[in-house]
Design a protein around this motif. Structure first.
Motif, PDB file in Angstrom:
ATOM      1  N   TYR A   1      16.687  44.219  23.460  1.00 42.18           N
ATOM      2  CA  TYR A   1      17.388  45.230  24.262  1.00 42.18           C
ATOM      3  C   TYR A   1      16.635  46.569  24.273  1.00 42.18           C
ATOM      4  CZ  TYR A   1      21.325  41.981  23.969  1.00 42.18           C
ATOM      5  OH  TYR A   1      22.133  40.875  24.055  1.00 42.18           O
ATOM      6  N   ARG A   2      15.479  46.612  23.651  1.00 48.90           N
ATOM      7  CA  ARG A   2      14.745  47.870  23.522  1.00 48.90           C
ATOM      8  C   ARG A   2      14.353  48.426  24.905  1.00 48.90           C
ATOM      9  NH1 ARG A   2      12.158  50.135  19.268  1.00 48.90           N
ATOM     10  NH2 ARG A   2      12.348  48.183  18.073  1.00 48.90           N
ATOM     11  N   GLY A   3      14.745  49.678  25.158  1.00 53.00           N
ATOM     12  CA  GLY A   3      14.372  50.350  26.391  1.00 53.00           C
ATOM     13  C   GLY A   3      15.092  49.865  27.636  1.00 53.00           C
ATOM     14  N   LYS A   4      16.100  49.041  27.466  1.00 52.18           N
ATOM     15  CA  LYS A   4      16.828  48.494  28.619  1.00 52.18           C
ATOM     16  C   LYS A   4      18.137  49.270  28.845  1.00 52.18           C
ATOM     17  CE  LYS A   4      14.822  43.895  28.106  1.00 52.18           C
ATOM     18  NZ  LYS A   4      15.059  42.446  27.936  1.00 52.18           N
ATOM     19  N   PRO A   5      18.625  49.319  30.097  1.00 50.36           N
ATOM     20  CA  PRO A   5      19.809  50.133  30.440  1.00 50.36           C
ATOM     21  C   PRO A   5      21.116  49.495  29.965  1.00 50.36           C
ATOM     22  CG  PRO A   5      19.067  48.937  32.364  1.00 50.36           C
ATOM     23  CD  PRO A   5      18.046  48.658  31.293  1.00 50.36           C
ATOM     24  N   LEU A   6      21.443  49.699  28.684  1.00 50.73           N
ATOM     25  CA  LEU A   6      22.641  49.086  28.107  1.00 50.73           C
ATOM     26  C   LEU A   6      23.919  49.630  28.735  1.00 50.73           C
ATOM     27  CD1 LEU A   6      21.644  48.978  24.317  1.00 50.73           C
ATOM     28  CD2 LEU A   6      21.468  47.172  26.032  1.00 50.73           C
ATOM     29  N   SER A   7      23.871  50.879  29.226  1.00 54.77           N
ATOM     30  CA  SER A   7      25.071  51.460  29.845  1.00 54.77           C
ATOM     31  C   SER A   7      25.482  50.669  31.079  1.00 54.77           C
ATOM     32  CB  SER A   7      24.814  52.921  30.235  1.00 54.77           C
ATOM     33  OG  SER A   7      23.741  53.016  31.170  1.00 54.77           O
ATOM     34  N   LYS A   8      24.511  50.092  31.774  1.00 52.73           N
ATOM     35  CA  LYS A   8      24.818  49.291  32.960  1.00 52.73           C
ATOM     36  C   LYS A   8      25.467  47.966  32.574  1.00 52.73           C
ATOM     37  CE  LYS A   8      21.608  51.201  36.328  1.00 52.73           C
ATOM     38  NZ  LYS A   8      21.320  52.438  35.622  1.00 52.73           N
ATOM     39  N   VAL A   9      25.138  47.443  31.391  1.00 55.60           N
ATOM     40  CA  VAL A   9      25.788  46.223  30.912  1.00 55.60           C
ATOM     41  C   VAL A   9      27.250  46.512  30.583  1.00 55.60           C
ATOM     42  CG1 VAL A   9      25.726  44.365  29.213  1.00 55.60           C
ATOM     43  CG2 VAL A   9      23.598  45.385  30.004  1.00 55.60           C
ATOM     44  N   LEU A  10      27.521  47.725  30.100  1.00 51.69           N
ATOM     45  CA  LEU A  10      28.902  48.117  29.828  1.00 51.69           C
ATOM     46  C   LEU A  10      29.704  48.121  31.130  1.00 51.69           C
ATOM     47  CD1 LEU A  10      31.011  49.075  27.806  1.00 51.69           C
ATOM     48  CD2 LEU A  10      30.217  51.420  28.167  1.00 51.69           C
ATOM     49  N   TRP A  11      29.095  48.622  32.202  1.00 48.31           N
ATOM     50  CA  TRP A  11      29.737  48.571  33.512  1.00 48.31           C
ATOM     51  C   TRP A  11      29.963  47.126  33.936  1.00 48.31           C
ATOM     52  CZ3 TRP A  11      32.395  52.053  35.900  1.00 48.31           C
ATOM     53  CH2 TRP A  11      32.097  53.415  35.734  1.00 48.31           C
ATOM     54  N   LEU A  12      28.989  46.272  33.643  1.00 50.76           N
ATOM     55  CA  LEU A  12      29.107  44.858  33.984  1.00 50.76           C
ATOM     56  C   LEU A  12      30.292  44.223  33.259  1.00 50.76           C
ATOM     57  CD1 LEU A  12      27.478  42.641  35.601  1.00 50.76           C
ATOM     58  CD2 LEU A  12      26.497  42.001  33.398  1.00 50.76           C
ATOM     59  N   ALA A  13      30.403  44.500  31.957  1.00 49.41           N
ATOM     60  CA  ALA A  13      31.505  43.951  31.163  1.00 49.41           C
ATOM     61  C   ALA A  13      32.848  44.523  31.594  1.00 49.41           C
ATOM     62  CB  ALA A  13      31.263  44.232  29.678  1.00 49.41           C
ATOM     63  N   THR A  14      32.842  45.765  32.080  1.00 45.13           N
ATOM     64  CA  THR A  14      34.079  46.376  32.566  1.00 45.13           C
ATOM     65  C   THR A  14      34.624  45.609  33.769  1.00 45.13           C
ATOM     66  OG1 THR A  14      33.383  48.559  31.796  1.00 45.13           O
ATOM     67  CG2 THR A  14      35.115  48.501  33.459  1.00 45.13           C
ATOM     68  N   MET A  15      33.720  45.109  34.600  1.00 43.06           N
ATOM     69  CA  MET A  15      34.139  44.312  35.751  1.00 43.06           C
ATOM     70  C   MET A  15      34.570  42.906  35.314  1.00 43.06           C
ATOM     71  SD  MET A  15      31.130  45.349  38.433  1.00 43.06           S
ATOM     72  CE  MET A  15      30.637  47.061  38.622  1.00 43.06           C
ATOM     73  N   TYR A  16      33.738  42.282  34.494  1.00 44.08           N
ATOM     74  CA  TYR A  16      34.030  40.934  33.989  1.00 44.08           C
ATOM     75  C   TYR A  16      33.383  40.801  32.608  1.00 44.08           C
ATOM     76  CZ  TYR A  16      34.384  35.862  33.743  1.00 44.08           C
ATOM     77  OH  TYR A  16      34.691  34.583  33.350  1.00 44.08           O
ATOM     78  N   PRO A  17      34.153  40.525  31.555  1.00 42.01           N
ATOM     79  CA  PRO A  17      35.505  39.965  31.585  1.00 42.01           C
ATOM     80  C   PRO A  17      36.670  40.949  31.566  1.00 42.01           C
ATOM     81  CG  PRO A  17      34.654  39.884  29.361  1.00 42.01           C
ATOM     82  CD  PRO A  17      33.546  40.464  30.206  1.00 42.01           C
ATOM     83  N   LEU A  18      36.442  42.209  31.179  1.00 40.13           N
ATOM     84  CA  LEU A  18      37.566  43.124  30.936  1.00 40.13           C
ATOM     85  C   LEU A  18      38.445  43.316  32.168  1.00 40.13           C
ATOM     86  CD1 LEU A  18      35.850  45.899  28.754  1.00 40.13           C
ATOM     87  CD2 LEU A  18      36.668  43.628  28.110  1.00 40.13           C
ATOM     88  N   GLY A  19      37.849  43.805  33.254  1.00 40.14           N
ATOM     89  CA  GLY A  19      38.633  44.093  34.444  1.00 40.14           C
ATOM     90  C   GLY A  19      39.250  42.858  35.050  1.00 40.14           C
ATOM     91  N   PHE A  20      38.461  41.813  35.189  1.00 39.90           N
ATOM     92  CA  PHE A  20      38.936  40.595  35.848  1.00 39.90           C
ATOM     93  C   PHE A  20      40.152  40.010  35.139  1.00 39.90           C
ATOM     94  CE2 PHE A  20      39.024  35.992  36.314  1.00 39.90           C
ATOM     95  CZ  PHE A  20      38.980  35.836  37.688  1.00 39.90           C
ATOM     96  N   PHE A  21      40.026  39.763  33.838  1.00 37.99           N
ATOM     97  CA  PHE A  21      41.103  39.091  33.119  1.00 37.99           C
ATOM     98  C   PHE A  21      42.329  39.988  32.909  1.00 37.99           C
ATOM     99  CE2 PHE A  21      37.623  36.222  31.783  1.00 37.99           C
ATOM    100  CZ  PHE A  21      38.201  35.025  32.190  1.00 37.99           C
ATOM    101  N   THR A  22      42.104  41.278  32.698  1.00 34.94           N
ATOM    102  CA  THR A  22      43.243  42.189  32.522  1.00 34.94           C
ATOM    103  C   THR A  22      44.040  42.300  33.817  1.00 34.94           C
ATOM    104  OG1 THR A  22      41.993  43.468  30.881  1.00 34.94           O
ATOM    105  CG2 THR A  22      43.939  44.511  31.844  1.00 34.94           C
ATOM    106  N   LEU A  23      43.339  42.500  34.930  1.00 37.31           N
ATOM    107  CA  LEU A  23      44.010  42.584  36.229  1.00 37.31           C
ATOM    108  C   LEU A  23      44.711  41.277  36.561  1.00 37.31           C
ATOM    109  CD1 LEU A  23      41.180  44.416  38.185  1.00 37.31           C
ATOM    110  CD2 LEU A  23      43.453  45.353  37.712  1.00 37.31           C
ATOM    111  N   GLN A  24      44.082  40.159  36.237  1.00 36.52           N
ATOM    112  CA  GLN A  24      44.685  38.857  36.512  1.00 36.52           C
ATOM    113  C   GLN A  24      45.967  38.653  35.697  1.00 36.52           C
ATOM    114  OE1 GLN A  24      43.015  35.013  34.932  1.00 36.52           O
ATOM    115  NE2 GLN A  24      42.502  34.690  37.076  1.00 36.52           N
ATOM    116  N   ALA A  25      45.909  39.019  34.412  1.00 36.87           N
ATOM    117  CA  ALA A  25      47.074  38.835  33.545  1.00 36.87           C
ATOM    118  C   ALA A  25      48.282  39.634  34.042  1.00 36.87           C
ATOM    119  CB  ALA A  25      46.729  39.243  32.109  1.00 36.87           C
ATOM    120  N   TYR A  26      48.049  40.912  34.398  1.00 36.36           N
ATOM    121  CA  TYR A  26      49.160  41.750  34.858  1.00 36.36           C
ATOM    122  C   TYR A  26      49.537  41.432  36.308  1.00 36.36           C
ATOM    123  CZ  TYR A  26      48.927  44.447  30.587  1.00 36.36           C
ATOM    124  OH  TYR A  26      48.982  44.825  29.258  1.00 36.36           O
TER     125      TYR A  26
END
Length: 316
Positions: free
Chosen positions: A65-90
């Motif tokens: 992960y050295r020198g790679k844009p980890l903040s963009k992966v956080l955005w990725l995880a926010t969409m899926y799985p976090l956003g997808f499954f949370t929105l689906q559950a509610y």
């Protein structure tokens, strides 16, 4: 430049991914009979993260992960799985599963729109028509089953529509990030983020309700354990790796339509294991879905445009 064998493997990955997801509905039903939705998600991603951590800890899989844009992966995880499954559950709390199935079928259309805007992926008229045909096949099946959309469930329908946007956004951003990260690197980070998020949420919910002792109760059920192993190992870990590999080789607008094949698989699984009856309209809808998937990938342009995110991600 993609060669023919890698393209064939990418398409095969997309098909296997749809098959695994199709069977996951069966195991999800069994797991939810014994645990709360958020607890199920916590265990699901705990299994995924644990299974991937073992070979990494043993040095069999190398991550960098050295020198790679980890903040963009956080955005990725926010969409899926976090956003997808949370929105689906509610969303499913206020709408029916049939309504969820209908709205989820529109994911390829949303993906096509986002991919054209952010990745500059151009699609032909025949591709657009084929994608709509696949979506119509899913909607046709649910409508014929008597699962129409009730406008009174407005909030639930809105949340379920946002699951389409979340998953489409994931497909588009993943397509870009896979120019920098390996599929394994993305899956490991998103699985870990998903596990930590749903673990914290589950503990907070149980603590507030005074039911912390029930958090581990579902593990006493062999049915639940097997369901979670499938959901975490196959439906989360393996599908994520397959989807990311496919997205690294083929445009997001082409890959997303394969998700509708999971409807056919879930119908088949229901008939085989839950004694659910399939009728003529199931066959007709399934043929429309298959025709749409084939058309979307058959009538594409020969050369896809480069993602516009790539340069930005490389500089980060």
């Amino acid at each position: 430049m993609n060669n023919r064998p890698s393209l064939k493997l990418a398409y095969l990955s997309a098909v296997i991914n749809a098959v695994i997801i199709g069977f996951s509905f069966l195991f999800t039903k069994m797991a939810l009979d014994r645990a709360l939705p958020l607890d199920t998600l916590m265990y699901r991603f705990a299994v995924s993260f644990a299974l991937l951590s073992i070979p990494i800890a043993c040095g069999w899989i190398k991550l960098n992960y050295r020198g790679k844009p980890l903040s963009k992966v956080l955005w990725l995880a926010t969409m899926y799985p976090l956003g997808f499954f949370t929105l689906q559950a509610y969303g499913l709390k206020q709408a029916t599963s049939a309504e969820g199935g209908i709205l989820y079928a529109f994911t390829p259309i949303v993906t096509m729109i986002l991919a054209s805007v952010f990745l500059k992926e151009a699609t032909t008229i025949m591709q657009k028509l084929s994608t709509f045909l696949s979506v119509f096949g899913v909607v046709f099946i649910f409508m014929m089953k008597g699962g129409g959309i009730d406008p009174s469930n407005l909030m639930g329908l809105f949340l379920l529509f946002l699951t389409c946007v979340a998953f489409a956004g994931y497909s588009v951003l993943a397509r870009s990030l896979l120019k920098i990260f390996s599929p394994m690197e993305l899956v490991y980070l998103t699985s870990g983020i998903g596990f930590l998020f749903f673990l914290v949420v589950s503990i907070i919910n149980h603590a507030a309700a005074g039911t912390l002792d029930l958090l581990f109760a579902p593990l006493s059920s062999l049915t639940f354990d097997l369901s979670i192993l499938y959901m975490g190992g196959m439906a989360s870990l393996v599908t994520a790796l397959l989807a990311n590999y496919a997205l690294s080789k083929i445009e997001a607008s082409k890959i997303s339509v394969f998700s509708n094949l999971s409807t056919i698989v879930s119908l088949t699984a229901g008939a085989m294991f839950l004694d659910e009856k399939n009728t003529v309209y199931h066959v007709v809808g399934s043929l429309l879905i298959i025709a749409g998937v084939l058309g979307t990938n058959r009538f594409g342009r020969r050369k896809a445009a480069k993602p516009v995110f790539t340069a930005e991600c490389t500089e980060a």
